[in-house]
Write a protein that holds these residues in place. Structure first.
Motif, PDB file in Angstrom:
ATOM      1  N   ALA B 341     -13.274  83.134 -50.228  1.00  0.00           N
ATOM      2  CA  ALA B 341     -12.603  81.811 -49.589  1.00  0.00           C
ATOM      3  C   ALA B 341     -11.252  82.330 -49.966  1.00  0.00           C
ATOM      4  O   ALA B 341     -10.189  81.946 -48.797  1.00  0.00           O
ATOM      5  N   ASN B 346     -14.789  85.233 -45.273  1.00  0.00           N
ATOM      6  CA  ASN B 346     -15.737  83.888 -45.300  1.00  0.00           C
ATOM      7  C   ASN B 346     -17.346  84.105 -44.630  1.00  0.00           C
ATOM      8  O   ASN B 346     -17.840  84.459 -44.400  1.00  0.00           O
ATOM      9  N   GLU B 348     -19.505  82.835 -43.894  1.00  0.00           N
ATOM     10  CA  GLU B 348     -20.683  82.568 -42.718  1.00  0.00           C
ATOM     11  C   GLU B 348     -20.429  84.314 -41.697  1.00  0.00           C
ATOM     12  O   GLU B 348     -21.500  84.359 -41.028  1.00  0.00           O
TER      13      GLU B 348
END
Ligand code: SF4
Lengths: 407, 481
Positions: B341, B346, B348
């Protein structure tokens, strides 16, 4: 399925799927680590017990069957190729497991040798084979011998899994040259075969180094003799590479034999059994007697071994200047080259001559091959010089052809 | 002349006692006569006044005697006494002279005994005792020599979990699951007359015979006729031998068969289609596979989008990962997420996976302590990683720590030397940096903070390189590892 009940349907399937597997010559159950049954488990491994012999003189050690003889491939030499009209059958995983256990408990077999025709896909087929091995080992505590035929086109991952459960993995190269493979086994792919064999070799040696178990009895293969034009020399060169590069435990030679529902591509004839036998002898010379392929082939002519005398005798006849060998003095390496003296006999000679000077009578008690060896050796009271110069020496040593040919 | 009468069978004890006393009294072999009809209780010597001391024989010689006493030849004891006498009178290494006529004869007897034991292991057939309530097996066997005691332990090793009995005309052996006991001679009628599996076994035997290779002489050499009457499959032999020739002639005269049916094109196409076309399929296969080293709860597959641009490769699942079945969820995983981060990446959107897909550990008390995978294990799992990369075709592959570097390069390279942009041998570009667990292990807080900052800046560099890097392999894979 009822555990202890052999129904007729299963018995019929067994006959079809055993018949379909019998052309695979490898049946040995040796080389596995020593394993005993625990209080719940079943089975142990010993040194390659043959539980019966069939009237072809071959040993029955394992339950050697196919999971199915349906096959999508079309290898001309094979009774199970997709274009053949044989009867087909298919076992379930559970059925093979029950058969193996029931036979094992009655002391009919040392374990299982499982192979299969390619159904659906190589991966699917391989998964089924692994499923059998895993069920036997993990769910049924089976500690007997398991040999799995490996499908070279299956994902490498599945080969890795197979090695966790099997004592031995094998991939049959069947044909010793690429040209023959293209012609007679068009669906097979020699690059895939090589890749799978080297994968197995690597995993076996890593597992040894890291003290894990992976196909502990090594890998083996089979070559069919007489289905293609390959010479003995081509076969032995290929064999030599298989031992050196892939660390194979055994190469089996299988004389191409008449099959029901044969292909028009391969006219049937009597299996070349003598040739097969000579190749086995040559194979031993390669592995245990310090011979090179060149030396072995020098004993024959035109790339073929001498069918009338064994390859060691053939070599000796063409290298008479290296003889006679004095059994009371020669080194081990040279003793191993004397016709008729096997490894065990040589060991005994070396042991005995520390205490006695050996005569021919002594030798007769140490080897059964003295008749062939006599002209080539010196012992107390025996010198064969004149014999060695005889032109008819070869003729005098040719064994009368025994019951090797039926047709 | 001294006359020694021993018990019938392999009376090793009797022979030993007699030989000790004869040697002690200096009686040479020529002055002894041995028999073993068992007519007299022990031997015809006057009772010894005091126990005589054991014979000092080389171990191999003593073992040889134990084998040869099992032989049926009634001369065995006389021959063995000659042997003992010579060994004790100037020929201690007699056994090492296999060309000596006596040694040769004893060796042949020993070989015959060993062969008989071997054949008993091979040719004995159990039949299920249908009258017993639980599963129990009985075999009837006729050995040539007195080998039952020597041969029985093999069956214990093999059939420890079963109950069984072996009946022979020379004695019987019984295994109840706990102890092996020996009993009196038996006869055939005491064993079951059949077994439900014998027909299928005979069918199997018939089917594996290849008539084109008939060689009955070779069969008889290994399986002499004397064994046939107790082998259920042997009843098939005469018929197989008789019909072999006609079966082969029939095969040879048959026309070559026309290729059956049409070509199964559809099935062939389906077979040749690649088996795995998605990560979902790949992972299903992985979940069904067994760990190389037993112990893990489950396989831990990679996680992330199938079109991720960056693939991170870690070492192997840890304790938490093994329980949850997800990668990078333990303490190192949390640290990794934070660093991602901070570097503007990210979790994801990236794909995270491990070089090895199963947890390996050692129990220490109640705790499962992570164990580093071996080189062989890394290679074993490499195929999965290759497949993941083939399916994802990422721009960059990031090797986190030494194990991942080993998986990607096939070599062990110190991270300090290799850290930074990397061209991997299988054609992908990528990056090498430390594993986040390394950051957790640093003892000194200042060093920890510095290492963390460096890790984040590596991730930033990765993000920048990935921005305009092409997807998938950028070179052909190198041939060798
Ligand atoms: S793959 Fe070839 S050799 Fe194997 S069963 Fe099928 S046709 Fe026979």
């Amino acid at each position: 399925m009822n555990h202890e009940l052999m129904d007729e349907r299963l018995a019929r399937k067994l006959c079809i799927l055993a018949d379909a597997a019998k052309y695979d010559a490898s049946c040995a159950s040796s080389g596995a680590p020593k394993r005993a049954a625990d209080a719940q488990g079943l089975g142990s491994t010993a040194h390659g017990i043959c539980h019966a012999y069939t009237p072809d003189g071959r040993c029955v050690s394992l339950l050697k069957i196919l999971l199915t003889n349906y096959c999508l491939y079309d290898c001309a030499y094979c009774v199970n190729r997709r274009s053949s009209n044989v009867r087909r059958a298919r076992f379930s995983v559970e059925e093979v497991v029950e058969l193996t256990i029931a036979f094992y408990k009655r002391n009919y077999i040392e374990g299982l040798f499982l192979s299969s025709g390619i159904i659906r896909s190589p991966d699917h087929t391989m998964e089924q084979l692994i499923q059998v091995a895993r069920t036997l080992r993990r769910d049924r505590g089976f500690r007997g011998y398991i040999h799995l035929k490996t499908i070279p086109d299956a994902s490498p991952w599945l080969i890795e899994q197979a090695g966790l459960w099997a004592d031995r993995l094998s991939i049959n190269i069947e044909l010793s040259t690429e040209a023959s493979l293209r012609k007679l086994a068009p669906d097979k792919n020699s690059a895939a075969i090589d890749a799978a064999m080297s994968q197995i070799r690597d995993r076996i040696s890593e597992a040894k180094a890291e003290r894990r178990s992976f196909s502990p009895a090594g890998q083996s293969t089979q070559v069919i003799i007489g289905a293609d034009e390959a010479t003995d020399e081509a076969v032995l060169r290929r064999t030599g590479r298989l031992y050196d590069e892939f660390g194979l435990k055994r190469v089996y030679y299988s004389a191409f034999s008449p099959i029901p529902a044969a292909s028009a591509q391969l006219p049937l004839k009597a299996p070349p059994l003598t040739r097969e036998n000579r190749l086995y002898q040559a194979d031993w010379l390669l592995r245990f007697y310090g011979f090179s392929v060149d030396e072995i082939m020098a004993g024959g002519a035109d790339g073929m071994l001498d069918l009338e005398v064994d390859p060691k005798l053939a070599w000796a006849l063409k290298n008479r200047h290296r003889f006679p060998v004095d059994v009371n003095r020669a080194d081990r390496e040279m003793l191993l080259r004397v016709p008729g003296l096997g490894k065990r006999a040589v060991d005994k000679i070396i042991q005995a001559r520390r205490h006695r000077t050996l005569s021919l009578d002594d030798l007769a008690r140490l080897t059964t091959g003295l008749k062939r060896g006599r002209p080539f050796l010196v012992a107390a009271g025996h010198r064969p010089t004149r014999l060695l110069d005889r032109l008819d020496l070869r003729q005098s040593l040719v064994e009368p052809a025994r019951q090797l040919r039926l047709l | 002349m001294r006359r020694v009468v021993l018990n019938e069978g392999a009376d090793l004890e009797g022979f030993r006692t007699a030989a000790r006393r004869l040697v002690a009294e200096g009686v040479p072999p020529e002055e002894t006569v041995w028999s073993s009809d068992g007519a007299l209780p022990l031997f015809g010597l006057a009772p010894a006044a005091e126990p005589v001391s054991p014979l000092r024989l080389p171990r191999a010689a003593a073992e040889h005697i134990e084998t040869v006493v099992r032989h049926r030849d009634s001369e065995r004891f006389a021959l063995l006494y000659q042997f003992v006498w010579r060994v004790l009178h100037g020929e201690r290494r007699l056994l090492e002279v296999p060309s000596d006529p006596l040694v040769h004869r004893l060796e042949r007897m020993a070989r015959s005994v060993r062969r008989d034991i071997h054949k008993m292991h091979a040719f004995l057939r159990f039949r299920r005792d249908e009258e017993a309530t639980d599963e129990r097996f009985v075999a009837w066997f006729e050995p040539e020599h007195f080998i039952l005691e020597a041969a029985a332990p093999f069956f214990v090793e093999r059939f420890r979990a079963l109950r069984w009995a072996i009946l022979t005309p020379l004695g019987s052996a019984h295994w109840d699951g706990v102890a092996l006991t020996f009993g009196p001679a038996a006869d055939r009628s005491q064993a079951p007359g059949k077994d439900a599996w014998e027909d299928s076994w005979r069918g199997y035997y018939e089917s594996v015979f290849n008539p084109a290779r008939i060689n009955a002489r070779a069969m008889r050499a290994e399986m002499p006729k004397k064994y046939w009457r107790n082998l259920p499959e042997a009843t098939a032999i005469p018929h197989l031998v008789r019909t072999a020739r006609s079966r082969v002639t029939e095969m040879l005269e048959q026309e070559a068969t026309m290729p059956a049916k049409r070509k199964p094109e559809a099935a062939l196409d389906a077979m040749r289609a690649p088996a795995i076309t998605s990560l979902k399929q790949l992972n299903k296969l992985l979940m069904a596979s067994d760990p190389l080293v037993p112990g893990a709860t489950q396989a831990v597959p990679g996680e992330g989008p199938e079109d991720a641009e960056i693939v991170f490769v870690g070492e192997q699942p840890g304790d938490q990962e093994d329980r949850q079945g997800r990668p990078f969820v333990g303490p190192a995983g949390q640290l990794f997420d934070r660093a991602l981060a901070e570097a503007g990446l990210n979790r994801e959107e990236v794909y995270v996976t491990n070089a090895v897909k199963h947890f390996k550990f050692e129990m220490r008390g109640k705790r499962r302590i992570h164990q580093k995978p071996t080189a062989g294990e890394v290679k074993h799992y490499r195929w999965w990683l290759e497949k993941e990369l083939e399916l994802i075709k990422p721009k960059l592959v990031v090797a986190l720590g030494g194990t991942a570097v080993l998986a990607m390069t096939g070599k062990s390279i110190p991270i300090i030397r290799a850290r930074g942009f990397a061209r991997f041998p299988d054609g992908y570009d990528g990056y090498i940096t430390v594993h986040p667990s390394y950051l957790l292990r640093l003892p000194d807080e200042a060093a920890k903070a510095a290492a963390y900052r460096q890790f984040v800046s590596d991730l930033e560099a990765i993000r920048t390189i990935a921005a305009d890097h092409p997807r998938g392999r950028v070179r052909a894979p190198a041939a060798a590892e």
